[in-house]
Scaffold this motif. Sequence first.
Motif, PDB file in Angstrom:
ATOM      1  N   THR A 179     -88.239  -5.204   1.351  1.00  0.00           N
ATOM      2  CA  THR A 179     -89.260  -6.227   1.136  1.00  0.00           C
ATOM      3  C   THR A 179     -88.877  -7.224   0.051  1.00  0.00           C
ATOM      4  N   SER A 180     -87.753  -6.997  -0.660  1.00  0.00           N
ATOM      5  CA  SER A 180     -87.474  -7.957  -1.733  1.00  0.00           C
ATOM      6  C   SER A 180     -86.665  -9.175  -1.290  1.00  0.00           C
ATOM      7  N   LEU A 181     -86.215  -9.189  -0.041  1.00  0.00           N
ATOM      8  CA  LEU A 181     -85.495 -10.372   0.430  1.00  0.00           C
ATOM      9  C   LEU A 181     -86.397 -11.164   1.376  1.00  0.00           C
ATOM     10  N   ASN A 182     -86.360 -12.482   1.225  1.00  0.00           N
ATOM     11  CA  ASN A 182     -87.165 -13.326   2.104  1.00  0.00           C
ATOM     12  C   ASN A 182     -86.613 -13.249   3.525  1.00  0.00           C
ATOM     13  N   PRO A 183     -87.426 -12.772   4.491  1.00  0.00           N
ATOM     14  CA  PRO A 183     -86.897 -12.526   5.835  1.00  0.00           C
ATOM     15  C   PRO A 183     -86.479 -13.791   6.578  1.00  0.00           C
ATOM     16  N   LEU A 184     -86.955 -14.957   6.147  1.00  0.00           N
ATOM     17  CA  LEU A 184     -86.705 -16.170   6.927  1.00  0.00           C
ATOM     18  C   LEU A 184     -85.533 -16.998   6.407  1.00  0.00           C
ATOM     19  N   LEU A 185     -84.935 -16.583   5.297  1.00  0.00           N
ATOM     20  CA  LEU A 185     -83.833 -17.384   4.737  1.00  0.00           C
ATOM     21  C   LEU A 185     -82.537 -16.579   4.798  1.00  0.00           C
TER      22      LEU A 185
ATOM     23  N   GLU B 109     -79.354 -20.869  -3.860  1.00  0.00           N
ATOM     24  CA  GLU B 109     -80.480 -21.512  -4.548  1.00  0.00           C
ATOM     25  C   GLU B 109     -80.668 -20.906  -5.942  1.00  0.00           C
TER      26      GLU B 109
ATOM     27  N   TYR C  75     -79.052 -13.069   8.182  1.00  0.00           N
ATOM     28  CA  TYR C  75     -80.411 -12.917   7.666  1.00  0.00           C
ATOM     29  C   TYR C  75     -80.593 -11.482   7.175  1.00  0.00           C
TER      30      TYR C  75
ATOM     31  N   HIS D 132     -82.576  -9.118   7.922  1.00  0.00           N
ATOM     32  CA  HIS D 132     -82.820  -8.044   8.889  1.00  0.00           C
ATOM     33  C   HIS D 132     -81.533  -7.581   9.568  1.00  0.00           C
TER      34      HIS D 132
ATOM     35  N   TYR E 185     -90.818 -10.232  -2.073  1.00  0.00           N
ATOM     36  CA  TYR E 185     -89.767 -11.245  -2.117  1.00  0.00           C
ATOM     37  C   TYR E 185     -90.194 -12.485  -2.896  1.00  0.00           C
TER      38      TYR E 185
ATOM     39  N   ARG F   6     -90.597 -23.333  -0.309  1.00  0.00           N
ATOM     40  CA  ARG F   6     -89.458 -22.817   0.448  1.00  0.00           C
ATOM     41  C   ARG F   6     -89.681 -21.360   0.848  1.00  0.00           C
ATOM     42  N   HIS F   7     -90.156 -20.561  -0.091  1.00  0.00           N
ATOM     43  CA  HIS F   7     -90.274 -19.134   0.197  1.00  0.00           C
ATOM     44  C   HIS F   7     -91.634 -18.766   0.766  1.00  0.00           C
TER      45      HIS F   7
ATOM     46  N   LYS G 213     -93.126 -21.169   4.169  1.00  0.00           N
ATOM     47  CA  LYS G 213     -92.413 -20.913   5.415  1.00  0.00           C
ATOM     48  C   LYS G 213     -92.838 -19.588   6.036  1.00  0.00           C
ATOM     49  N   ASN G 214     -93.150 -18.606   5.188  1.00  0.00           N
ATOM     50  CA  ASN G 214     -93.557 -17.315   5.717  1.00  0.00           C
ATOM     51  C   ASN G 214     -94.985 -17.310   6.251  1.00  0.00           C
TER      52      ASN G 214
ATOM     53  N   ILE H 201     -88.405 -20.657  13.648  1.00  0.00           N
ATOM     54  CA  ILE H 201     -88.825 -20.295  12.298  1.00  0.00           C
ATOM     55  C   ILE H 201     -88.373 -18.892  11.919  1.00  0.00           C
ATOM     56  N   ASP H 202     -88.599 -17.930  12.806  1.00  0.00           N
ATOM     57  CA  ASP H 202     -88.355 -16.541  12.417  1.00  0.00           C
ATOM     58  C   ASP H 202     -87.086 -15.994  13.049  1.00  0.00           C
ATOM     59  N   PRO H 203     -86.038 -15.810  12.236  1.00  0.00           N
ATOM     60  CA  PRO H 203     -84.755 -15.354  12.786  1.00  0.00           C
ATOM     61  C   PRO H 203     -84.842 -13.963  13.399  1.00  0.00           C
TER      62      PRO H 203
END
Lengths: 325, 326
Positions: A102-108, A116, A152, A154, B219, B236-237, B240-241, B314-316
């Motif tokens: 959960t500590s990594l942003n799933p969308l980046l 960044e 990513y 995941h 996150y 950004r973080h 987007k989510n 949007i969601d990989p």
Amino acid sequence: MTGPILSIRNLTVEIPTRHGILRPVDGISYDIGRGEILGIVGESGAGKSMAGNAVIDLLSPPAHIAGGEIWVNGTRIDQLKGDAMRRLRGKEIGMVFQDPLTSLNPLLRIGDQLTETILAHLPLSRAQAKDRAIKALDEVGIPGATERINSYPHEFSGGMRQRVVIALALCAEPSLIIADEPTTALDVSVQAQIIALLKALCRNRGTAVMLITHDMGVIAEAADRVAVMYAGKLAELGAVRDVLGAPRHPYTDGLMGSTPLASRGKARLHQIPGAMPALDNLPQGCAFHPRCPYAQSICKTQMPTLADGDGAACFFPLPHTAEVA
Amino acid sequence: MLAFVIQRVAQSVLVLLVVGLVAFSMFRFVGDPIDNMLGQERTQADIDRLRTTLGLDQPFVVQYVKFLGGAVQGNFGVSYRQGRPVSDILMERAPATLELAAVSGFLAISIGIGLGVFTAIRRDGWAANTIMSLSLIGVSLPTFLIGILLIYLFSVELGWLPSFGRGDTVRIGGWTTGFLTESGLKALILPSITLGLYQMTLIMRLVRSEMLEVLRQDYIRFARARGLRDRAVNFRHALKNTLVPVITVTGLQLGSIIAFAIITETVFQWPGVGLLFINAIQFVDIPVMAAYLMLISVMFVGINLIVDLLYFSIDPRLRADRTKAH
């Protein structure tokens, strides 16, 4: 460099509630030197994570620092606010969280999260930051870092994600890392790898580490010194060999006794009777006295203090001679 | 992903066939249009002749297949009332509705997301609380009432803005636009606010609650712990989510902006397809009603398809199977 990287003096964290003010961290003091790993152990709710969050200024309101001082590299930081504090996060103080899922942003992409962070702290071009990100991934043992930078979160396993999290925490080369239960959410087989990695990276760079855990095995494996916390206070502080080998505080002794060891065979595991008191219902005197097998009348009225430096906050530190016990 | 798209398109076609059946059923079951089209002085011969001309004497299935065949080619028959091809009438009216819907949708999305983010970040500030209280008005007042109140305030009392119509329009090819004249732009203001207000408040409240949820995530704390600037963390973080649920609802809302334009168009006498539909109902002008129904369902289905595809961009995590395939 002389002097400790992190120095905490009488740190107190308070949470105002309807039922009065709670002190999850109550007057703790310790130092962490360059390249040193200080383990912080204690039960859930003992204030271990609160103290870590206070250092990096990420306490969730209404919790706040109510007293004491925090010094990093000779600069007092507990009164810094806003952008001044933000500059320190990541740059001077890195943090590793418990759950890599959960500590990594799933969308980046992880590369974007790394660059960044690097760009937020270092005057580099985007291409330089990318090179550095690849290097950071390489250092934490991600195979094929050049390609994996475009993946990513995941697409990584739990252990690999924790490596990415460590790379993120270290990518701007902070002098202090706060690792809050970094292995608790991982498979046992991966835990040792992650601890070894964290230890090796910090040794090489001289990074000071605050290793928060409730796992005595992790402490024994990685830490140089250990601080035992109980109900917001330090119960015992000292070198790992001393504290684990010959605990002086009855609580530490109880903790050590409750650690399962294969060598003990099928003998029944020792328990500390009772539970840690709730913060709004602390007993008078030493907070541990209701559970302590050695408690005397003074323990019920007066609070033992930890002498400056190492030692135990106890009126009757172990080992006891027969007549005291 | 291609398989997914094909599957979705197939589903969409099925939905449209069903809607087509419903639309066509109206020809059979909603009164007899011949009654309305011919005056009192009709003879049985007149009736029979018109019935044959319109193809209403043929069996149900034949009529349905003919209707579908025409619909696919954009031919919805001839309006009973105006005696002109329905597609021509719709093409005339569509620009007015689409321009109104586009402006309303733009206002709803941009202001809705902006205020949603603001009220989530400054969650305890007085400004955020005020906005949240006011947004209850947007959610709870019916559209026609908001329209009438706006007309009363800005047209009747203050006299700043027109109360009805599209103002002057400019014709570009087959498209008439109100964007290029001052009166056209002025005429757009009140109807687009009326039409978009509900959607705007809905999007705002949704973005706010999603943002509050996301801001609690690990996150986000980790992003802060790495010393990222607030702007980067929030937009950004965090933002987007929140987008996947927001896009779902926003997509459906854009569909209803077009569909519910009927009410706003009636209040403001806006010469769009919604007003056309209301008039068609009054005169039992079934070809127009059927065509309108088909048009709206095509838009809904199309928007849903776009929403599904946006998820992928949007969601990989949803793209996982495609990555493995290559």
